[in-house]
Design a protein around this motif. Structure first.
Motif, mmCIF file in Angstrom:
data_model
loop_
_atom_site.group_PDB
_atom_site.id
_atom_site.type_symbol
_atom_site.label_atom_id
_atom_site.label_comp_id
_atom_site.label_asym_id
_atom_site.label_seq_id
_atom_site.Cartn_x
_atom_site.Cartn_y
_atom_site.Cartn_z
ATOM 1 N N VAL A 260 -9.290 3.954 -7.357
ATOM 2 C CA VAL A 260 -9.921 3.533 -8.615
ATOM 3 C C VAL A 260 -10.139 2.021 -8.615
ATOM 4 N N LEU A 261 -9.146 1.294 -8.091
ATOM 5 C CA LEU A 261 -9.230 -0.176 -8.063
ATOM 6 C C LEU A 261 -10.391 -0.632 -7.187
ATOM 7 N N ALA B 244 -13.640 0.120 -8.801
ATOM 8 C CA ALA B 244 -13.929 -0.838 -9.864
ATOM 9 C C ALA B 244 -14.388 -2.169 -9.269
ATOM 10 N N LEU B 245 -13.742 -2.582 -8.178
ATOM 11 C CA LEU B 245 -14.167 -3.818 -7.502
ATOM 12 C C LEU B 245 -15.617 -3.703 -7.067
ATOM 13 N N PHE C 285 0.814 -1.212 0.000
ATOM 14 C CA PHE C 285 0.000 0.000 0.000
ATOM 15 C C PHE C 285 0.845 1.257 0.000
ATOM 16 N N PHE D 228 -4.639 -2.209 -14.103
ATOM 17 C CA PHE D 228 -4.296 -1.737 -12.756
ATOM 18 C C PHE D 228 -3.061 -2.457 -12.230
ATOM 19 N N LEU E 266 -4.314 7.008 -5.599
ATOM 20 C CA LEU E 266 -5.324 7.135 -6.647
ATOM 21 C C LEU E 266 -5.636 5.778 -7.272
ATOM 22 N N LEU E 267 -4.586 4.978 -7.470
ATOM 23 C CA LEU E 267 -4.789 3.665 -8.071
ATOM 24 C C LEU E 267 -5.637 2.797 -7.156
ATOM 25 N N TYR F 269 -4.743 2.699 2.847
ATOM 26 C CA TYR F 269 -3.502 3.389 2.467
ATOM 27 C C TYR F 269 -2.875 4.064 3.692
ATOM 28 N N ALA G 206 -11.967 11.239 -8.114
ATOM 29 C CA ALA G 206 -11.764 10.066 -8.965
ATOM 30 C C ALA G 206 -12.997 9.174 -9.004
ATOM 31 N N TRP H 95 -8.546 -5.062 -14.303
ATOM 32 C CA TRP H 95 -7.531 -5.523 -13.340
ATOM 33 C C TRP H 95 -6.156 -5.634 -13.969
ATOM 34 N N GLU I 46 -17.896 -3.466 -10.362
ATOM 35 C CA GLU I 46 -17.834 -4.514 -11.377
ATOM 36 C C GLU I 46 -18.005 -5.909 -10.797
ATOM 37 N N SER I 47 -17.556 -6.107 -9.565
ATOM 38 C CA SER I 47 -17.515 -7.479 -9.050
ATOM 39 C C SER I 47 -18.588 -7.767 -8.011
ATOM 40 N N PHE J 197 -6.260 14.729 -13.390
ATOM 41 C CA PHE J 197 -7.451 15.558 -13.183
ATOM 42 C C PHE J 197 -7.363 16.917 -13.863
ATOM 43 N N ILE K 79 -2.639 6.188 -15.003
ATOM 44 C CA ILE K 79 -4.005 5.840 -14.594
ATOM 45 C C ILE K 79 -5.014 6.453 -15.554
#
Lengths: 510, 438
Positions: free
Chosen positions: A145-146, A149-150, A135, B408, A141-142, A388, A455, B405, A153-154, B381, B388
């Motif tokens: 976003v991750l 998305a999880l 971490f 990422f 930011l990643l 984080y 984001a 995934w 999407e999941s 931004f 990203i």
């Protein structure tokens, strides 16, 4: 510097401004001041010119203008007819909400991981090291976003929760994780909720005072009173007792469902068939919750009219605003006599409700209804910020514990203190002195990082005041200035508090 | 009757038993496991829970990785290949997206035929940074490091070769002026000259000189616009420029904050607190939205340059705080000792205080650098295409709509490698510079 033995010459020469250390510092400062003023003057002059060229002025009255946009998460009432100022306030509260939640979770995670990373258990400490390094070395930011998305999407869709679907609710049918957000039960207040709250606050204060008293006794007389359990009991038992008392007295009172133009003892289903579309007057709180449950159990379709108080609901029923209402079973007779309408009690009753009940989310037409919808944006931001920052806090905690030299715990054991007490009385106070200042600065970082809400589209203050408001009014300068001032004030307040704490716990040295 | 002990005692061992191995529970792996993994109830539970967690993660990820597909043109094709080879609905990573689009992730929209330039720039950068990072390399190589920024600029942006040359000439003028004047006119005058002369040169002479030289000898590379930069090239440029510029600025700010000169101190404190109190993203928006208000009407300069300036100022404030910690941690005797040797302020700072203070602050400084490098992702931004942002751009194409995934993981892994190695280098440096408790 201090070794000048000859008396300073009376005459002042211009070259002293450069070569005499006594005057040189003044020269340098004056030059710096002039440069600073010049720079500010230059900036302000440019700004004034640019604003004039664009035909803009510098004025904050846009804060009072109608906002005209919606915010999807609000902690205080807001709609698009309210002002930009109000929208900014909603955003500020959203920022503070996610920052507060993040700080709490990050601290819990950080302490847990920091301690476990020091564990002698190889598997555990490796696992924690992987978490911390993973971490810390990947942009926040990643992660945001991750996780977003999880979450989108999941996770299952609401329709997957229907019978035969692939998903199911968690924790006794009370929590639903869907791609539209997480639905959790909403606390609903009933009779005596205010008293319950007061009792809770008072008993928490009492518990706190007891701990102080016990500490005072310990320091004054050396007598060690038990601390944890009595304090816990003082804090919890009265609240539980009051809760139970209300649950068994007012909570047991039945609310009789009354129907206009009904025959006595008719079932609500039969009434619905006879009298067409139902509209129900409901007061806020647990009465409404229990009526909803009862009606849902009978598969009744109805429209709902909400009122702040019971009297309001009854009054509206008398005025013919709806054809169903509920009154306490004891006052049914008085109620039927006191009105000209043909009113009769139906077969169904519902309980008045306990001081605190939870409204569970229920699958409706296309989405879950009832409960609280926690949006994916909030969840993703909150989780990512906590995980984080938690990694950083874990390192701080680890460093803090390692900073207490081993001799301290050995000395404590030699004095005969048990491990628990050694931790509380010897290690923690010394470790905390090392841990707290960087911890607070991590909290500050977390709060500032919450501006990454952009984001995932979480409506924080950057998105309201610094985003939509600026776009709509074209007031970049004022908006960004206010936004910066908000974050700056927040930081200065927190770091000011930290400085006070630091100076109070600092080791007293020369 | 004999008197010997062996005959009086009922039993006496006459020969020693040969050494045998310790019991299986007391040696090797089993002993290690007993001591480290199952030494108590809590420990056992912790071990089992961790192993379960690892198992859950591995059992979910392993098939996904094991079935990964590396050659395909689109996600649909990826799925077809998966259905044909491992069966429908089996988890399978589609790393083909990386194979297909890695150039975009690394170079952004940099012209394809000029990829050699950023690659060469990276080589130059590594060659330039090596003598700074590792003391064992020849010191002469530092001259190359000094020239590298101009070379890097030329390689990345292109244009006339004379522009970086003319800019670099300013530094040479400053250095020469200082050398010539320091003996005759004193440090202060020499320093002033070394600042003022290059400034005058850059303002009035550099432009015409560049134009003249370009007219005489038009040597150069094709110009590449800033908006074509993207991906890791962009992150790297912003990160490296920010790191290189923010360290000296941060040290100056820290010295200013510790200074006895009231106004200097106030300026430094104000700057540091204001910069640190506001999130980077707000500063980036300020750079993109507001900077035009603060500059003379009609000025408009490169967005990437604005970002680099903002990122530099931002991390300089953080570095200032870290260095201030180092300065405060030095015993007072060091300052007094330097004074008693008769060193002036800059000498005592350069020779006595800063070497020690910076050594103490290395972990903090490197952490700030790591933070800065990670924060370069925020430029998405304000419309720059960082890695990203590019994952979104790639997902926006019909071929790769729905790929999350794999992208990422790739981006995260690249950042992890860069940041983790920075962290390791700081540990290495810390150990190398450690003078106590050897």
């Amino acid at each position: 510097m201090s070794s000048a033995t000859d008396a300073p010459r009376a005459s002042f020469r211009l070259s002293q401004l450069i070569y005499d250390t006594r005057y040189r510092s003044i020269t340098i400062q004056v030059i710096a001041l002039i440069l600073l003023i010049a720079a500010f003057w230059w900036l302000i002059n440019n700004t004034v010119q640019n604003l004039a060229m664009l035909g803009k002025d510098f004025d904050f009255s846009f804060l009072g203008a109608r906002a005209g946009y919606d915010i999807n998460q609000m902690l205080i009432p807001y709609d698009n007819s309210m002002t930009h100022g109000r929208a900014a306030l909603v955003g500020i509260l959203n920022t503070l909400l996610v920052a507060f939640m993040g700080c709490v979770t990050a601290t819990v995670i950080g302490v847990f991981v920091g301690v476990l990373r020091l564990s002698k258990n190889w598997v555990v400490s490796r696992l924690m090291a992987v978490y911390v390094e993973g971490f810390r070395n990947v942009p926040l930011l990643l992660w945001i976003v991750l996780i977003f998305a999880l979450m989108t999407e999941s996770t299952p869709q609401p329709r997957d929760f229907r019978e035969g679907g692939s998903a199911s609710l968690l924790f006794g049918d009370s929590v639903a994780i869907t791609n539209r957000g997480v639905f959790i039960p909403m606390p609903t207040w009933g009779d005596g909720a205010a008293i319950l709250g007061i009792v809770l606050v008072v008993s928490l204060i009492a518990a706190f005072l007891y701990r102080r008293y016990a500490k005072k006794v310990l320091f004054d007389t050396g007598r060690l009173l038990p601390m944890t359990w009595p304090a816990l009991a003082i804090a919890i038992v009265p609240t539980v007792l009051v809760y139970l008392a209300f649950s068994f007295t007012t909570g047991g009172v039945r609310m009789q469902l009354m129907g206009a133009e009904a025959t006595e003892g008719q079932s609500v289903a039969a009434y619905a068939e006879a009298n067409g579309p139902l509209s129900v007057c409901m007061p806020e709180g647990t009465i409404k919750l229990n009526m909803q449950r009862m009606l849902r159990a009978n598969d009744i379709r109805y429209t709902e009219k909400d009122f702040a108080t019971e009297e309001g609901a009854v009054q509206a029923f008398r005025n013919g605003a709806c054809n169903l209402v509920s009154v306490p079973a004891a006052s049914v007779a008085a109620f039927t006599e006191g009105t000209d309408l043909a009113v009769a009690p139906l077969a169904e009753t519902s309980p008045r409700g306990k001081p605190l009940e939870f409204e569970k989310p229920v699958l409706g037409g296309f989405n879950f209804e009832g409960g609280v919808q926690v949006r994916n944006s909030l969840i993703a931001l909150w989780l990512a910020l906590s995980l984080y920052t938690g990694a950083f806090i874990a390192e701080i905690v680890r460093a803090g514990i390692l900073s207490v030299s081993k001799g301290q715990s050995e000395a404590a054991f030699a004095l005969g203190l048990r491990p628990n007490r050694t931790m509380n009385l010897i290690i923690l106070p010394q470790a905390l002195r090392v841990i707290i200042p960087p911890l607070i600065s991590q909290f500050l970082n977390l709060t500032k990082n919450s501006s990454l809400a952009i984001a995932v589209g979480y409506m924080d203050v950057r998105a309201t005041l610094g985003g939509i408001t600026i776009n709509q009014t074209g007031r970049e300068l004022e908006g960004m200035l206010l936004l910066g001032m908000f974050y700056l004030t927040l930081s200065l307040v927190i770091s000011g508090a930290m400085n006070v704490y630091n100076s109070s716990t600092r080791l007293k040295e020369r | 009757m004999s008197d010997t002990h062996a005959q009086t005692a009922a039993y006496v061992r006459e020969s020693m038993i040969g050494q045998s191995a310790p019991p299986t529970g007391q040696s090797g792996a089993i002993r290690w496991m007993r001591e480290n993994l199952f030494s108590g109830v809590t420990n056992t539970i912790l071990t089992l829970v961790s192993i379960y967690v690892i198992w859950v993660i591995v059992s979910h990820l392993f098939p996904w990785f094991a079935n990964s597909i590396w050659r395909a043109d689109s996600l649909t094709q990826c799925r077809e290949i998966r259905d044909a080879t491992v069966g429908a609905d089996a988890p399978a990573a589609c790393f083909a997206v990386i194979v297909d689009r890695w150039q975009q992730l690394v170079f952004g929209f940099y012209p394809q035929d000029k990829y050699w330039r950023p690659v060469l720039a990276l080589v130059v950068f590594l060659a330039a940074i090596a003598p700074i990072l590792f003391q064992s390399l020849p010191r002469k190589a530092l001259w190359f490091s000094a020239a590298a920024p101009f070379l890097l600029f030329f390689l990345l942006w292109g244009g006339s070769v004379w522009l970086p040359v003319c800019v670099a000439l300013g530094f040479v003028i400053g250095a020469v002026a200082y050398r010539l004047l320091v003996a005759s006119a004193g440090t202060l005058t020499a320093t002033l000259a070394a600042i003022v002369l290059p400034l005058l040169y850059w303002l009035f002479l550099a432009g015409p000189l560049d134009a003249a030289l370009t007219a005489v000898a038009p040597v150069g590379l094709e110009y590449v616009q800033s908006k074509d930069f993207g991906g890791f090239t962009l992150s790297f440029i912003i990160g490296v420029a920010g790191i290189a510029l923010s360290l000296p600025l941060g040290i100056l700010l820290a010295l200013g904050r510790q200074s006895h000169l009231f106004i200097i101190k106030m300026i430094s404190v104000g700057f540091i607190e204001v910069i640190r109190g506001v999130p980077l993203i707000v500063w980036l928006f300020t750079a993109s939205l507001l900077l035009n208000y603060f500059l003379p009407p009609g000025t408009n300069f490169d967005l990437m340059l604005r970002v680099i300036i903002m990122v530099t100022l931002f991390s300089a404030a953080y570095i200032a705080e870290v260095v201030r910690g180092g300065l405060a941690a030095l015993p007072k005797g060091q300052y007094e000792g330097a004074d008693s040797l008769g060193l002036d302020y800059w000498q005592s700072m350069r020779l006595v205080i800063l070497p020690q203070a910076l050594k103490i602050s290395i972990p903090g400084i490197v952490n700030t650098f790591i933070g800065l490098f990670k924060d370069t992702t925020l430029v998405v931004f304000i419309g720059l295409l960082d890695p990203i942002g590019l994952t979104n751009a790639i997902r926006a194409s019909t071929d790769w709509n729905g790929v999350y995934w794999e992208l990422f993981i790739f981006v995260g892994l690249m950042f992890f490698i860069a940041c983790f190695s920075m962290g390791r280098y700081s540990l290495f440096l810390e150990k190398k510079l450690q003078r106590e408790h050897r």
